[in-house]
Scaffold this motif. Structure first.
Motif, PDB file in Angstrom:
ATOM      1  N   THR A  43      -6.915   7.103  -3.380  1.00  8.00           N
ATOM      2  CA  THR A  43      -7.987   6.131  -3.158  1.00  8.00           C
ATOM      3  C   THR A  43      -7.959   5.048  -4.224  1.00  8.00           C
ATOM      4  O   THR A  43      -8.077   3.848  -3.915  1.00  8.00           O
ATOM      5  N   GLN A  44      -7.815   5.446  -5.464  1.00 14.83           N
ATOM      6  CA  GLN A  44      -7.810   4.468  -6.548  1.00 14.83           C
ATOM      7  C   GLN A  44      -6.616   3.524  -6.418  1.00 14.83           C
ATOM      8  O   GLN A  44      -6.760   2.307  -6.604  1.00 14.83           O
ATOM      9  N   ALA A  45      -5.457   4.056  -6.088  1.00 17.96           N
ATOM     10  CA  ALA A  45      -4.257   3.217  -5.959  1.00 17.96           C
ATOM     11  C   ALA A  45      -4.392   2.231  -4.801  1.00 17.96           C
ATOM     12  O   ALA A  45      -4.051   1.047  -4.922  1.00 17.96           O
ATOM     13  N   VAL A  46      -4.906   2.710  -3.669  1.00 19.23           N
ATOM     14  CA  VAL A  46      -5.064   1.844  -2.500  1.00 19.23           C
ATOM     15  C   VAL A  46      -6.093   0.750  -2.778  1.00 19.23           C
ATOM     16  O   VAL A  46      -5.890  -0.424  -2.440  1.00 19.23           O
TER      17      VAL A  46
ATOM     18  N   LEU B 257       0.836  -1.205   0.000  1.00 16.76           N
ATOM     19  CA  LEU B 257       0.000   0.000   0.000  1.00 16.76           C
ATOM     20  C   LEU B 257       0.868   1.251   0.000  1.00 16.76           C
ATOM     21  O   LEU B 257       0.585   2.223  -0.720  1.00 16.76           O
ATOM     22  N   GLY B 258       1.930   1.225   0.798  1.00 16.72           N
ATOM     23  CA  GLY B 258       2.835   2.368   0.830  1.00 16.72           C
ATOM     24  C   GLY B 258       3.493   2.605  -0.518  1.00 16.72           C
ATOM     25  O   GLY B 258       3.626   3.755  -0.967  1.00 16.72           O
ATOM     26  N   GLU B 259       3.901   1.533  -1.181  1.00 12.30           N
ATOM     27  CA  GLU B 259       4.525   1.661  -2.498  1.00 12.30           C
ATOM     28  C   GLU B 259       3.529   2.188  -3.525  1.00 12.30           C
ATOM     29  O   GLU B 259       3.893   2.991  -4.395  1.00 12.30           O
ATOM     30  N   ALA B 260       2.263   1.746  -3.422  1.00  5.76           N
ATOM     31  CA  ALA B 260       1.246   2.214  -4.361  1.00  5.76           C
ATOM     32  C   ALA B 260       1.006   3.713  -4.204  1.00  5.76           C
ATOM     33  O   ALA B 260       0.858   4.441  -5.201  1.00  5.76           O
TER      34      ALA B 260
ATOM     35  N   PRO C  50      -6.759  13.054 -10.930  1.00  2.00           N
ATOM     36  CA  PRO C  50      -6.768  11.595 -11.129  1.00  2.00           C
ATOM     37  C   PRO C  50      -7.596  11.218 -12.350  1.00  2.00           C
ATOM     38  O   PRO C  50      -8.257  12.078 -12.959  1.00  2.00           O
ATOM     39  N   ASP C  51      -7.558   9.944 -12.707  1.00  2.34           N
ATOM     40  CA  ASP C  51      -8.427   9.432 -13.766  1.00  2.34           C
ATOM     41  C   ASP C  51      -9.866   9.685 -13.339  1.00  2.34           C
ATOM     42  O   ASP C  51     -10.359   9.107 -12.383  1.00  2.34           O
ATOM     43  N   ARG C  52     -10.548  10.536 -14.079  1.00  7.28           N
ATOM     44  CA  ARG C  52     -11.897  10.965 -13.703  1.00  7.28           C
ATOM     45  C   ARG C  52     -12.877   9.804 -13.640  1.00  7.28           C
ATOM     46  O   ARG C  52     -13.793   9.781 -12.816  1.00  7.28           O
ATOM     47  N   ASP C  53     -12.712   8.819 -14.501  1.00  7.39           N
ATOM     48  CA  ASP C  53     -13.650   7.706 -14.569  1.00  7.39           C
ATOM     49  C   ASP C  53     -13.124   6.441 -13.908  1.00  7.39           C
ATOM     50  O   ASP C  53     -13.793   5.401 -13.954  1.00  7.39           O
ATOM     51  N   ALA C  54     -11.936   6.516 -13.316  1.00 11.48           N
ATOM     52  CA  ALA C  54     -11.360   5.380 -12.568  1.00 11.48           C
ATOM     53  C   ALA C  54     -11.446   4.083 -13.371  1.00 11.48           C
ATOM     54  O   ALA C  54     -11.862   3.039 -12.842  1.00 11.48           O
TER      55      ALA C  54
ATOM     56  N   MET D  50       3.201   5.834  -2.978  1.00 11.78           N
ATOM     57  CA  MET D  50       4.427   6.482  -3.462  1.00 11.78           C
ATOM     58  C   MET D  50       4.401   6.637  -4.974  1.00 11.78           C
ATOM     59  O   MET D  50       4.840   7.654  -5.519  1.00 11.78           O
ATOM     60  N   ASP D  51       3.887   5.624  -5.657  1.00 13.48           N
ATOM     61  CA  ASP D  51       3.857   5.652  -7.121  1.00 13.48           C
ATOM     62  C   ASP D  51       3.025   6.806  -7.662  1.00 13.48           C
ATOM     63  O   ASP D  51       3.318   7.354  -8.721  1.00 13.48           O
ATOM     64  N   VAL D  52       1.950   7.166  -6.929  1.00 12.58           N
ATOM     65  CA  VAL D  52       1.093   8.257  -7.422  1.00 12.58           C
ATOM     66  C   VAL D  52       1.445   9.597  -6.788  1.00 12.58           C
ATOM     67  O   VAL D  52       1.000  10.644  -7.267  1.00 12.58           O
TER      68      VAL D  52
END
Length: 362
Positions: free
Chosen positions: A263-266, A47-50, A62-66, A52-54
């Motif tokens: 939120t999307q990355a997590v 989760l921490g790496e994800a 963010p991607d508006r439509d996820a 960090m990536d963003v």
């Protein structure tokens, strides 16, 4: 000092109280139906790496439509319910299932429209309904907290609601609905039918999901959450599956960029670790069933549960019992029918503490 009553708020909001379960610092918090098992060190690292990536691109929207998240959610649901035929175009996500419900009512409810539910049920359904300007109709559940198909159809035929809410497993009672009840309501309803499956992963073996009914029912919406079985309550990620036309309707009312990049990355990371996260479900089911058996053995009335909580009673003064448990460090929930209490299923140690405290409170 200015009070709320001094402000020019909407007339229909006057006298109302904000929703909220008590947030108290106690040794055993068993009141909000969370999964008691925290993420493993391996998942925490991922989760921490994800994040960090963003993190380096948080200056951008963010991607508006996820889309990627919705593809992952569709793949998860399709594996969970073989044959559902779900794709990203049939799945939508928002900040918790409450925002999902809000968007549904913004699109299909509103002034001059009605939403119908069968209480006792999830208390946010009528709250969000009324805040959206929609009129709420309580058709009531059966005495055993179930819902007989004929009676449900009669209520729909009488009121002709624009939105019907069915909760399965139901909160706060834990009871699941048979598919025949959902199908009967779908056949009778003139508008949208929302089946809230926030606790769907906890249902007992052989209890099918309403996802199996999506094909051929373009006005059916099935909502889910990552707050419960996925142990991701802090992520705030709810989602739904429906006909692509429903997703188009929700796009008309959603706020731009409503899901943050974090939120999307997590959420996507949690889905990648779903075997680990959902690996606690069987243990919680077993703990739930043991708790139901113990409570009945102690002489309590207990509602059948397909969720990760148990409704039990009955108490002439449930506040006194709730307070007595709290004094002993155990926080449960005063919710639902007046003489009943609800306890979330926790770890074996948490359940032992609850049983001991309840015995001492009698």
């Amino acid at each position: 000092m200015t009070s709320l009553e001094d402000l020019p708020i909407r007339d229909d909001l006057r006298g109302k109280k904000a929703y909220g379960a008590p947030q108290l610092d106690v040794p055993y918090a068993l009141n909000t139906n969370e999964n008691p098992y925290p993420p493993s060190d391996r998942l925490v690292k991922a989760l921490g790496e994800a994040v960090m990536d963003v993190a380096g691109s948080l200056n951008r929207y963010p991607d508006r439509d996820a889309v990627a998240l919705r593809e992952d959610l569709a793949a998860f649901l399709d594996a969970d319910t073989p044959g559902a035929g779900l794709t990203a175009g049939r799945v939508w996500a928002a900040n918790g299932s409450n925002e999902i419900i809000q968007q549904i009512l913004q699109a299909f409810g509103g002034p001059g429209r009605t939403a119908l539910g069968f209480e006792p049920s999830y208390s946010m359904h009528p709250i969000i309904t009324e805040v959206s300007g929609t009129r709420w109709i309580d058709a009531h559940r059966d005495e055993d907290f179930g819902l007989e198909p004929g009676r449900a159809v009669a209520a729909v035929a009488e009121h002709r609601p624009d939105v019907v809410f069915l909760t399965s497993p139901n909160n706060p009672t834990g009871t699941a609905l048979p598919l025949e009840t959902i199908e009967a309501v779908l056949d009778a309803a003139p508008g949208m039918v929302v089946v809230d499956e926030a606790y769907g992963e906890f249902r007992r073996e052989g209890t099918p999901s309403a996802l199996t009914l999506l094909e051929g029912h373009p006005r059916l919406i099935v909502t889910r959450t990552m707050s419960k079985a996925f142990a991701m309550a802090g992520t705030r990620l709810g989602y739904l599956a429906a006909d692509p036309a429903v997703i188009e309707a929700l796009l008309l009312v959603r706020l731009p960029y409503h899901l943050s990049a974090v939120t999307q990355a997590v959420a996507r990371t949690a889905l990648a670790f779903r075997e680990e996260l959902l690996g606690t479900v069987d243990a919680l089911r077993a703990e739930r069933d043991a708790l139901v058996g113990w409570l009945r053995g102690e002489g309590f009335a207990v509602a059948d549960s397909d969720a990760n909580f148990v409704l039990f009673g009955t108490f002439p003064d449930r506040r006194q019992v709730w307070q007595s448990l709290l004094i002993r460090g155990v926080l449960i929930r005063e919710v639902g029918p007046p003489e009943w209490l609800r306890v979330s299923v926790g770890t074996p140690d948490e359940m032992a503490a609850f049983r001991n405290a309840l015995k001492e409170s009698r």
